[in-house]
Design a protein around this motif. Structure first.
Motif, mmCIF file in Angstrom:
data_model
loop_
_atom_site.group_PDB
_atom_site.id
_atom_site.type_symbol
_atom_site.label_atom_id
_atom_site.label_comp_id
_atom_site.label_asym_id
_atom_site.label_seq_id
_atom_site.Cartn_x
_atom_site.Cartn_y
_atom_site.Cartn_z
ATOM 1 N N GLY A 142 0.829 -1.196 0.000
ATOM 2 C CA GLY A 142 0.000 0.000 0.000
ATOM 3 C C GLY A 142 0.863 1.245 0.000
ATOM 4 N N ILE A 143 0.215 2.344 -0.297
ATOM 5 C CA ILE A 143 0.895 3.636 -0.274
ATOM 6 C C ILE A 143 0.579 4.293 1.064
ATOM 7 N N PRO A 144 1.577 4.565 1.883
ATOM 8 C CA PRO A 144 1.312 5.229 3.160
ATOM 9 C C PRO A 144 0.626 6.583 2.953
ATOM 10 N N ASP A 196 -0.402 7.212 -10.771
ATOM 11 C CA ASP A 196 0.822 6.519 -11.199
ATOM 12 C C ASP A 196 1.395 5.674 -10.069
ATOM 13 N N MET A 197 1.375 6.211 -8.860
ATOM 14 C CA MET A 197 1.886 5.459 -7.710
ATOM 15 C C MET A 197 1.034 4.222 -7.450
ATOM 16 N N GLU A 198 -0.278 4.371 -7.537
ATOM 17 C CA GLU A 198 -1.168 3.223 -7.328
ATOM 18 C C GLU A 198 -0.916 2.139 -8.368
ATOM 19 N N GLN A 199 -0.731 2.546 -9.628
ATOM 20 C CA GLN A 199 -0.445 1.566 -10.676
ATOM 21 C C GLN A 199 0.908 0.900 -10.446
ATOM 22 N N ALA A 200 1.900 1.674 -10.054
ATOM 23 C CA ALA A 200 3.234 1.124 -9.797
ATOM 24 C C ALA A 200 3.185 0.115 -8.655
ATOM 25 N N VAL A 201 2.528 0.489 -7.566
ATOM 26 C CA VAL A 201 2.445 -0.399 -6.412
ATOM 27 C C VAL A 201 1.693 -1.675 -6.773
ATOM 28 N N GLY A 202 0.638 -1.555 -7.557
ATOM 29 C CA GLY A 202 -0.102 -2.741 -8.008
ATOM 30 C C GLY A 202 0.770 -3.670 -8.842
ATOM 31 N N GLY A 203 1.571 -3.099 -9.722
ATOM 32 C CA GLY A 203 2.479 -3.906 -10.533
ATOM 33 C C GLY A 203 3.553 -4.565 -9.700
ATOM 34 N N TRP A 204 4.114 -3.824 -8.761
ATOM 35 C CA TRP A 204 5.137 -4.390 -7.885
ATOM 36 C C TRP A 204 4.562 -5.527 -7.052
#
Length: 122
Positions: free
Chosen positions: A7-9, A26-34
């Motif tokens: 998750g993103i803090p 973009d952060m949500e998509q990146a975190v989902g991919g990771w």
């Protein structure tokens, strides 16, 4: 082993300017991919090794963003986005270490890599 959930803090999101919806997305998509990549790594033949590979990539990116912060400040520009991405990478690393018994497995793998590289502790 259960899947990793990243998750993103909230502090990172709150640190961004109000008009940063694209960055948040973009952060949500990146975190989902990771998260997908890390969960695939957990299903691999050597999960600890695969996860450590990912952690090393996150550490390299963290260092790069940390350098961007200094450069942006030197040029008189706001480093807020570089700081947010840097902090996100650090948060993801922490979340990986916090997952079940991964902490112990990661440390063993990293120590094994140090020995394999020919560096002897102490």
């Amino acid at each position: 082993m259960n899947n990793i959930e990243l998750g993103i803090p909230s502090g990172i999101v709150e640190s961004l300017p109000p008009d940063s919806e694209d960055t948040k997305r973009d952060m949500e998509q990146a975190v989902g991919g990771w998260e997908r990549e890390l969960n695939a790594a957990l299903d691999s033949a050597e999960p600890a090794s695969a996860v450590v590979d990912h952690i090393e990539q996150f550490e390299n990116r963290w260092e790069a963003y940390d350098e961007y912060v200094v450069e942006l400040r030197a040029w008189g520009q706001s480093p807020i986005y570089a700081m947010a991405w840097r902090d996100l990478h650090a948060a993801v690393i922490a979340q990986i270490y916090d997952h079940e018994d991964l902490d112990e497995r990661i440390n063993r793998e990293r120590n094994a890599r140090i020995v394999d590289d020919g560096i002897r502790p102490g």
